[in-house]
Design a protein around this motif. Structure first.
Motif, mmCIF file in Angstrom:
data_model
loop_
_atom_site.group_PDB
_atom_site.id
_atom_site.type_symbol
_atom_site.label_atom_id
_atom_site.label_comp_id
_atom_site.label_asym_id
_atom_site.label_seq_id
_atom_site.Cartn_x
_atom_site.Cartn_y
_atom_site.Cartn_z
ATOM 1 N N CYS A 75 0.849 -1.192 0.000
ATOM 2 C CA CYS A 75 0.000 0.000 0.000
ATOM 3 C C CYS A 75 0.887 1.245 0.000
ATOM 4 C CB CYS A 75 -0.893 0.039 1.242
ATOM 5 S SG CYS A 75 -1.878 -1.436 1.535
ATOM 6 N N CYS A 78 2.180 3.229 -3.284
ATOM 7 C CA CYS A 78 1.392 4.282 -3.930
ATOM 8 C C CYS A 78 0.871 5.307 -2.925
ATOM 9 C CB CYS A 78 0.206 3.678 -4.672
ATOM 10 S SG CYS A 78 0.709 2.480 -5.920
ATOM 11 N N HIS A 79 0.820 4.915 -1.654
ATOM 12 C CA HIS A 79 0.356 5.848 -0.615
ATOM 13 C C HIS A 79 1.484 6.003 0.392
ATOM 14 C CE1 HIS A 79 -3.694 5.555 -2.258
ATOM 15 N NE2 HIS A 79 -3.565 4.243 -2.241
ATOM 16 N N ARG A 102 -6.212 6.266 -12.916
ATOM 17 C CA ARG A 102 -6.425 7.451 -12.069
ATOM 18 C C ARG A 102 -5.249 7.730 -11.145
ATOM 19 N NH1 ARG A 102 -12.587 6.166 -10.143
ATOM 20 N NH2 ARG A 102 -13.606 6.520 -12.153
ATOM 21 N N PRO A 105 -5.065 9.015 -4.613
ATOM 22 C CA PRO A 105 -5.370 10.045 -3.612
ATOM 23 C C PRO A 105 -4.590 9.775 -2.328
ATOM 24 C CG PRO A 105 -7.271 8.602 -3.996
ATOM 25 C CD PRO A 105 -6.128 8.030 -4.751
ATOM 26 N N ASN A 113 -13.622 10.748 5.021
ATOM 27 C CA ASN A 113 -14.417 10.859 3.798
ATOM 28 C C ASN A 113 -15.694 10.022 3.912
ATOM 29 O OD1 ASN A 113 -12.549 12.521 2.517
ATOM 30 N ND2 ASN A 113 -11.436 10.806 1.611
ATOM 31 N N PHE A 117 -12.574 6.406 -2.814
ATOM 32 C CA PHE A 117 -12.262 6.476 -4.260
ATOM 33 C C PHE A 117 -12.783 7.784 -4.859
ATOM 34 C CE2 PHE A 117 -12.223 1.653 -4.140
ATOM 35 C CZ PHE A 117 -10.859 1.525 -4.366
ATOM 36 N N TRP A 118 -12.225 8.116 -6.003
ATOM 37 C CA TRP A 118 -12.619 9.356 -6.700
ATOM 38 C C TRP A 118 -14.111 9.356 -6.997
ATOM 39 C CZ3 TRP A 118 -9.628 13.572 -7.415
ATOM 40 C CH2 TRP A 118 -8.237 13.432 -7.298
ATOM 41 N N ARG A 121 -16.873 4.611 -4.806
ATOM 42 C CA ARG A 121 -17.490 3.293 -4.998
ATOM 43 C C ARG A 121 -17.295 2.345 -3.823
ATOM 44 N NH1 ARG A 121 -13.047 3.426 -8.134
ATOM 45 N NH2 ARG A 121 -11.529 1.747 -8.008
ATOM 46 N N GLN A 128 -12.673 -0.684 0.849
ATOM 47 C CA GLN A 128 -11.693 -0.108 -0.074
ATOM 48 C C GLN A 128 -10.440 -0.974 -0.161
ATOM 49 O OE1 GLN A 128 -8.505 1.256 0.184
ATOM 50 N NE2 GLN A 128 -8.630 1.773 -1.985
ATOM 51 N N PRO A 132 -7.461 -2.605 -4.122
ATOM 52 C CA PRO A 132 -6.113 -2.563 -4.709
ATOM 53 C C PRO A 132 -5.379 -3.891 -4.639
ATOM 54 C CG PRO A 132 -6.208 -1.309 -2.637
ATOM 55 C CD PRO A 132 -7.612 -1.628 -3.037
ATOM 56 N N ARG A 269 -16.332 12.643 -6.685
ATOM 57 C CA ARG A 269 -16.431 13.163 -5.316
ATOM 58 C C ARG A 269 -15.626 14.456 -5.232
ATOM 59 N NH1 ARG A 269 -13.212 9.683 -1.219
ATOM 60 N NH2 ARG A 269 -11.685 11.077 -2.098
HETATM 61 C C1 HEC Z 1 -0.525 0.759 -7.646
HETATM 62 C C2 HEC Z 1 -0.841 1.849 -6.739
HETATM 63 C C3 HEC Z 1 -1.734 1.574 -5.562
HETATM 64 C C4 HEC Z 1 -1.593 0.618 -4.589
HETATM 65 C C5 HEC Z 1 -0.550 -0.468 -4.501
HETATM 66 C C6 HEC Z 1 -2.638 0.870 -3.621
HETATM 67 N N1 HEC Z 1 -3.379 1.956 -3.998
HETATM 68 FE FE1 HEC Z 1 -4.829 2.846 -2.931
HETATM 69 N N2 HEC Z 1 -5.335 3.943 -4.523
HETATM 70 C C7 HEC Z 1 -4.654 3.984 -5.716
HETATM 71 C C8 HEC Z 1 -5.447 4.697 -6.698
HETATM 72 C C9 HEC Z 1 -5.058 4.984 -8.130
HETATM 73 C C10 HEC Z 1 -6.640 5.073 -6.045
HETATM 74 C C11 HEC Z 1 -7.832 5.801 -6.676
HETATM 75 C C12 HEC Z 1 -8.581 4.813 -7.522
HETATM 76 C C13 HEC Z 1 -9.949 5.263 -7.940
HETATM 77 O O1 HEC Z 1 -10.490 6.218 -7.375
HETATM 78 O O2 HEC Z 1 -10.514 4.648 -8.833
HETATM 79 C C14 HEC Z 1 -6.518 4.608 -4.670
HETATM 80 C C15 HEC Z 1 -7.448 4.870 -3.663
HETATM 81 C C16 HEC Z 1 -7.236 4.562 -2.334
HETATM 82 C C17 HEC Z 1 -7.997 5.066 -1.223
HETATM 83 C C18 HEC Z 1 -9.164 6.022 -1.299
HETATM 84 C C19 HEC Z 1 -8.790 7.392 -0.839
HETATM 85 C C20 HEC Z 1 -9.849 8.392 -1.157
HETATM 86 O O3 HEC Z 1 -9.683 9.562 -0.836
HETATM 87 O O4 HEC Z 1 -10.860 8.023 -1.765
HETATM 88 C C21 HEC Z 1 -7.486 4.493 -0.080
HETATM 89 C C22 HEC Z 1 -7.946 4.718 1.330
HETATM 90 C C23 HEC Z 1 -6.426 3.610 -0.499
HETATM 91 N N3 HEC Z 1 -6.282 3.692 -1.865
HETATM 92 C C24 HEC Z 1 -5.727 2.761 0.341
HETATM 93 C C25 HEC Z 1 -4.923 1.738 -0.127
HETATM 94 C C26 HEC Z 1 -4.503 0.581 0.663
HETATM 95 C C27 HEC Z 1 -4.884 0.329 2.089
HETATM 96 C C28 HEC Z 1 -3.702 -0.167 -0.153
HETATM 97 C C29 HEC Z 1 -3.037 -1.495 0.169
HETATM 98 C C30 HEC Z 1 -3.937 -2.585 0.477
HETATM 99 C C31 HEC Z 1 -3.626 0.521 -1.426
HETATM 100 N N4 HEC Z 1 -4.408 1.638 -1.381
HETATM 101 C C32 HEC Z 1 -2.840 0.114 -2.489
HETATM 102 C C33 HEC Z 1 -3.415 3.437 -5.941
HETATM 103 C C34 HEC Z 1 -2.892 2.391 -5.199
#
Ligand code: HEC
Ligand code: HEC
Length: 346
Positions: A75, A78-79, A102, A105, A113, A117-118, A121, A128, A132, A269
């Motif tokens: 996680c 990307c975050h 996308r 965020p 929030n 997601f953007w 969903r 959520q 990923p 959103r």
């Molecule tokens: C490859 C990059 C990537 C990885 C790895 C990833 N994310 Fe994300 N994450 C994104 C993207 C891109 C979005 C937005 C997608 C969308 O809105 O369709 C997102 C959205 C989110 C959001 C929503 C935030 C909001 O403001 O709506 C959260 C919370 C989040 N991720 C947590 C996690 C967690 C926990 C993990 C590990 C289990 C993870 N992500 C793994 C790219 C990633």
């Protein structure tokens, strides 16, 4: 004579100063009606009691790249919690260097929030987190593979038992619950704006206050309000004027893909603006790197207004005050794999 003149001058200025003070108090009151400071949680989370053991396990899982099929992507890839809780890239890069559609965020304050997601969903963070891990362009794994991997690592048994009790507790649902518990700690209180909202008028300088006033007067706050200055409701991106295709590609219709309702095409959103100064690039397509450009685009697309440079500078100065204090996160110890751990797929 001179003294008299001075006194009468002072008398003239007093009401002026009082008037300015009233205006300042009015602005604060108005702001307090629209926004809320970040305080420590109590954050209401459904169906998931937040305990220290869950938070600790969630932190391990958040940082563990073995949740991805390649064994490389966590996680935090990307975050990134050292950055703005995002990756600083236009769109996310995941498994096999594939680009997602996308921008990532920030995870900071995402617990506030209304939905994730953007396009909103996912109803909450535990729903959520399952996305990923399974997305082909992100971590490309499956619930079965995640569970098999975690079960093959003896060092995960105790943390799961502490968090969820005895029995078969290494499940995909519990992975998501633990991650949600950790994410609930990822909040950034103590921004200058939080201090202001709590009554410290000196927390914002003159320009920042002007920016706040413009933000309210221009109706930015009609969509960006509440504790996250956004993150609560959905609006067409291009309510008044359609943004160029680079910002709003025809193929991504936002909420329409979820609700299939006509009015929902290109609806997204309203983004949270917390920490916005450190989470460039902007918008779901991540094509805008300068916050000032993002503000100007919002003015034309959402309000049909043309803001002058000074107003844009002021609003940008105000938005800088939304950068809060990031939590200190110590890097977790991740228990070692064994010969039974599924071989990563590159
Ligand atoms: C490859 C990059 C990537 C990885 C790895 C990833 N994310 Fe994300 N994450 C994104 C993207 C891109 C979005 C937005 C997608 C969308 O809105 O369709 C997102 C959205 C989110 C959001 C929503 C935030 C909001 O403001 O709506 C959260 C919370 C989040 N991720 C947590 C996690 C967690 C926990 C993990 C590990 C289990 C993870 N992500 C793994 C790219 C990633
Ligand atoms: C009608 C509702 C609405 C109004 C009014 C509005 N916004 Fe937005 N704002 C949105 C939506 C929806 C998004 C997400 C756009 C997308 O999908 O990329 C957004 C995104 C943003 C972003 C980018 C956030 C990010 O993380 O990339 C900034 C900055 C922003 N708005 C600032 C403003 C400012 C400043 C104003 C006033 C000039 C304003 N907004 C007015 C709805 C609105």
């Amino acid at each position: 004579m001179k003294i008299l003149r001075l006194i009468s001058l002072l008398m003239l200025m007093l009401p002026l100063a009082a008037g300015a003070q009233n205006k300042e108090a009015e602005l604060l009151k108005e702001a307090q009606g629209l926004f809320e400071p970040i305080d420590k949680p109590p954050v209401k989370i459904t169906d998931n009691e937040i305990t220290p053991a869950k938070i600790e396990l969630g932190k391990q899982l958040y940082f563990d790249p073995r949740l991805s099929s390649s064994g490389l992507i966590s996680c935090n890839t990307c975050h990134n919690l050292g950055l703005g809780g995002d990756d600083g890239l236009p769109v996310a890069i995941g498994h096999d260097w594939k680009k997602g559609p996308r921008n990532s965020p920030t995870v900071f304050n995402s617990v506030f929030n209304a939905a994730q997601f953007w396009d909103g969903r996912a109803a909450d963070l535990k729903e959520q987190a399952k996305g990923p891990i399974q997305a082909g362009v992100e971590m490309n794994s499956t619930p079965e593979l995640v569970v098999a991997t975690l079960k093959s690592i003896p060092g995960y048994r105790e943390p799961f038992a502490k968090a969820f009790g005895k029995g078969d507790v290494i499940t995909f649902d519990n992975v998501a619950r633990a991650i949600e518990a950790f994410e609930a700690t990822l909040i950034t209180p103590d921004s200058a704006f939080d201090h202001y909202l709590k009554g410290d008028q000196s927390a914002l300088n003159e320009q920042q206050k002007r920016g706040l006033k413009t933000f309210i007067d221009q109706s930015c706050a009609s969509c960006h309000n509440g504790v996250n200055l956004g993150g609560q409701n959905y609006f067409p991106f291009g309510l008044v004027e359609k943004p160029e295709a680079k910002l709003l590609p025809p193929g991504d219709k936002g909420r329409f893909a979820i609700t299939n309702t006509e009015g929902d095409d290109y609806v997204f959103r309203a983004s949270s603006l917390r920490n916005i100064a450190i989470t460039a690039p902007y918008f779901h397509t991540g094509q805008i790197r300068d916050l000032r450009d993002a503000i100007a685009i919002m003015a034309t697309t959402q309000l049909g207004a043309k803001m002058n440079d000074k107003d844009i500078d002021d609003v940008a100065a105000f938005l800088q005050t939304l950068t809060g204090k990031k939590p200190t996160v110590s890097y977790p110890d991740l228990p070692p794999s064994t010969a039974k751990t599924p071989v990563p797929v590159q």
